[in-house]
Design a protein around this motif. Structure first.
Motif, mmCIF file in Angstrom:
data_model
loop_
_atom_site.group_PDB
_atom_site.id
_atom_site.type_symbol
_atom_site.label_atom_id
_atom_site.label_comp_id
_atom_site.label_asym_id
_atom_site.label_seq_id
_atom_site.Cartn_x
_atom_site.Cartn_y
_atom_site.Cartn_z
ATOM 1 N N GLU A 72 0.843 -1.190 0.000
ATOM 2 C CA GLU A 72 0.000 0.000 0.000
ATOM 3 C C GLU A 72 0.879 1.241 0.000
ATOM 4 O O GLU A 72 2.101 1.144 0.129
ATOM 5 N N SER A 92 -6.835 0.902 2.123
ATOM 6 C CA SER A 92 -6.235 0.236 3.276
ATOM 7 C C SER A 92 -5.713 -1.154 2.899
ATOM 8 O O SER A 92 -6.445 -1.980 2.353
ATOM 9 N N ASP A 94 -4.981 -3.389 5.081
ATOM 10 C CA ASP A 94 -5.690 -4.321 5.957
ATOM 11 C C ASP A 94 -7.018 -4.748 5.330
ATOM 12 O O ASP A 94 -7.360 -5.933 5.333
ATOM 13 N N ASP A 95 -7.758 -3.772 4.798
ATOM 14 C CA ASP A 95 -9.041 -4.110 4.173
ATOM 15 C C ASP A 95 -8.836 -5.042 2.982
ATOM 16 O O ASP A 95 -9.602 -5.979 2.784
#
Length: 150
Positions: A72, A92, A94-95
């Motif tokens: 990212e 994100s 994480d997403d």
């Protein structure tokens, strides 16, 4: 009927390789080696190190593994290499990792899913989807300290 039999896995079919998803930002950030000066280069070095992990595996999960590195921010655009697929998160990381794990859980029920991160929130989210959790040192050793020679 023959066509269906050819595409349907039977009980004797080999299970797919375990999927190892690596939280690139978290793993890179776990070692204070100056990564902040060149985030893209740090992600590329991690990617290159993951080639060996894909072949050899990790403790408790021998290779070969299917490895996906999620990047990212400034590391977006790092390309994959043989043995390591790189996914650039639009937002994100994480997403994106949660999306990948959820999709794989739906597509290949029973496939072993491993996620490498130390991020507590992410760990909770992917564990709820059935993923096993590994820390950054699993794929990236701690920095070596220099010892004076006698």
């Amino acid at each position: 009927m023959e066509q269906r039999a050819a595409t349907t896995a039977g009980p004797s079919a080999e299970p797919p390789e375990p999927l190892l998803v690596v939280d690139g930002a978290n793993v890179v950030g776990s070692v204070p080696d100056g990564w902040w000066r060149d985030r893209r280069g740090a992600a590329e070095r991690l990617r290159d190190g993951l080639v060996e992990v894909a072949a050899a595996g990790v403790p408790g999960a021998p290779g070969p593994l299917t490895v996906v590195l999620v990047v990212e921010g400034a590391a977006r655009g790092v390309v994959g290499v043989p043995g390591v697929r790189v996914v650039s998160a639009r937002g994100s990381g994480d997403d994106r990792i949660v999306e990948l794990v959820a999709a794989e859980s739906a597509l290949a029920p029973g496939r072993r899913l491993l996620v490498v991160t130390a991020d507590r929130g992410l760990r909770e989210r992917v564990a709820a989807l059935g993923a096993e959790l590994l820390g950054p040192r699993t794929v990236r050793p701690a920095p070596r300290t220099h010892r004076p020679t006698d």
